[in-house]
Design a protein around this motif. Structure first.
Motif, PDB file in Angstrom:
ATOM      1  N   ASP A 250      44.090  30.971   4.810  1.00 54.26           N
ATOM      2  CA  ASP A 250      44.438  29.898   5.740  1.00 54.26           C
ATOM      3  C   ASP A 250      45.943  29.905   5.980  1.00 54.26           C
ATOM      4  O   ASP A 250      46.735  30.203   5.084  1.00 54.26           O
ATOM      5  N   CYS A 251      46.351  29.559   7.177  1.00 52.10           N
ATOM      6  CA  CYS A 251      47.770  29.555   7.497  1.00 52.10           C
ATOM      7  C   CYS A 251      48.466  28.402   6.763  1.00 52.10           C
ATOM      8  O   CYS A 251      47.954  27.278   6.768  1.00 52.10           O
TER       9      CYS A 251
ATOM     10  N   GLU B   8      43.714  27.469  11.174  1.00 53.11           N
ATOM     11  CA  GLU B   8      43.473  28.849  11.584  1.00 53.11           C
ATOM     12  C   GLU B   8      43.804  29.805  10.443  1.00 53.11           C
ATOM     13  O   GLU B   8      44.529  29.461   9.514  1.00 53.11           O
ATOM     14  N   GLN B   9      43.306  31.024  10.567  1.00 50.18           N
ATOM     15  CA  GLN B   9      43.657  32.074   9.615  1.00 50.18           C
ATOM     16  C   GLN B   9      45.104  32.490   9.860  1.00 50.18           C
ATOM     17  O   GLN B   9      45.581  32.513  11.001  1.00 50.18           O
TER      18      GLN B   9
ATOM     19  N   ASP C 262      46.642  35.381   9.907  1.00 52.50           N
ATOM     20  CA  ASP C 262      46.865  36.491  10.834  1.00 52.50           C
ATOM     21  C   ASP C 262      46.743  36.076  12.297  1.00 52.50           C
ATOM     22  O   ASP C 262      47.393  36.652  13.165  1.00 52.50           O
ATOM     23  N   ASP C 263      45.908  35.066  12.572  1.00 53.43           N
ATOM     24  CA  ASP C 263      45.703  34.595  13.943  1.00 53.43           C
ATOM     25  C   ASP C 263      46.693  33.502  14.329  1.00 53.43           C
ATOM     26  O   ASP C 263      46.778  33.131  15.494  1.00 53.43           O
ATOM     27  N   CYS C 264      47.416  32.985  13.363  1.00 49.09           N
ATOM     28  CA  CYS C 264      48.329  31.869  13.601  1.00 49.09           C
ATOM     29  C   CYS C 264      49.771  32.361  13.432  1.00 49.09           C
ATOM     30  O   CYS C 264      50.265  33.114  14.259  1.00 49.09           O
ATOM     31  N   CYS C 265      50.421  31.999  12.356  1.00 48.39           N
ATOM     32  CA  CYS C 265      51.829  32.349  12.143  1.00 48.39           C
ATOM     33  C   CYS C 265      52.051  33.794  11.725  1.00 48.39           C
ATOM     34  O   CYS C 265      53.136  34.341  11.956  1.00 48.39           O
ATOM     35  N   GLY C 266      51.053  34.414  11.125  1.00 49.85           N
ATOM     36  CA  GLY C 266      51.207  35.787  10.659  1.00 49.85           C
ATOM     37  C   GLY C 266      51.580  36.753  11.758  1.00 49.85           C
ATOM     38  O   GLY C 266      52.392  37.662  11.563  1.00 49.85           O
ATOM     39  N   ARG C 267      51.037  36.563  12.951  1.00 43.24           N
ATOM     40  CA  ARG C 267      51.331  37.472  14.070  1.00 43.24           C
ATOM     41  C   ARG C 267      52.789  37.390  14.507  1.00 43.24           C
ATOM     42  O   ARG C 267      53.350  38.356  15.016  1.00 43.24           O
TER      43      ARG C 267
END
Length: 153
Positions: free
Chosen positions: A2-3, A9-10, A12-17
């Motif tokens: 989890d972000c 959101e996950q 990778d789909d949220c802040c990770g990108r």
């Protein structure tokens, strides 16, 4: 995972990108959330990259002993290439829960948003030391002793 910014959101789909530089934040709120996640995950390079050069410190310390556990965006506003985000972040330090309340200022240059500076505000809650059986302040619905109050091995 989890972000850390608590969007649900996950990572990778949220802040990770943003932190992995696969894409750039489209607005100041996304940048604010990704900067919070960078503090929570000890990513000083991202923080430096997203700090406007006119305001950037020589270095940033993400290993201050704070454990960032929650983020609430209270409000945001945008006028042209400038924006403000009012937020409150919750952290644990030395067994006490603390709050950082800030009105952050951002500017967009060449299509990218940058953090410039923040005005510190009075937190909406006082620092407190949770009892082990209190609900965890991170919002997990677990008891503090089973969540953020777990002592590292």
């Amino acid at each position: 995972m989890d972000c850390p910014c608590h969007t649900g959101e996950q990572y990778d789909d949220c802040c990770g990108r943003f932190i992995t530089q696969q894409s750039i934040p489209e607005n100041a709120v996304q940048l604010m959330r990704s900067r919070y996640s960078a503090y929570a995950l000890h990513e000083p390079e991202y923080l430096m990259k997203t700090w406007h050069p006119d305001h950037r410190p020589e270095r940033v310390n993400t290993d201050s002993g704070l454990k960032w556990i929650n983020l609430t965006i209270h409000s945001s506003s945008k006028t042209g290439d400038e924006a403000k985000v009012n937020f409150e972040a919750v952290f644990i330090s030395n067994g006490k829960v603390g709050h950082l309340h800030e009105n952050s200022h951002f500017v967009r240059e060449n299509g990218e948003w940058y953090y410039t500076y923040g005005e510190m505000l009075e937190p909406t809650q006082k620092s407190w030391k949770p009892d082990r059986s209190d609900p965890c302040p991170c919002g997990s619905e677990l008891k503090f002793k089973r969540c953020c109050g777990v002592k590292p091995d």
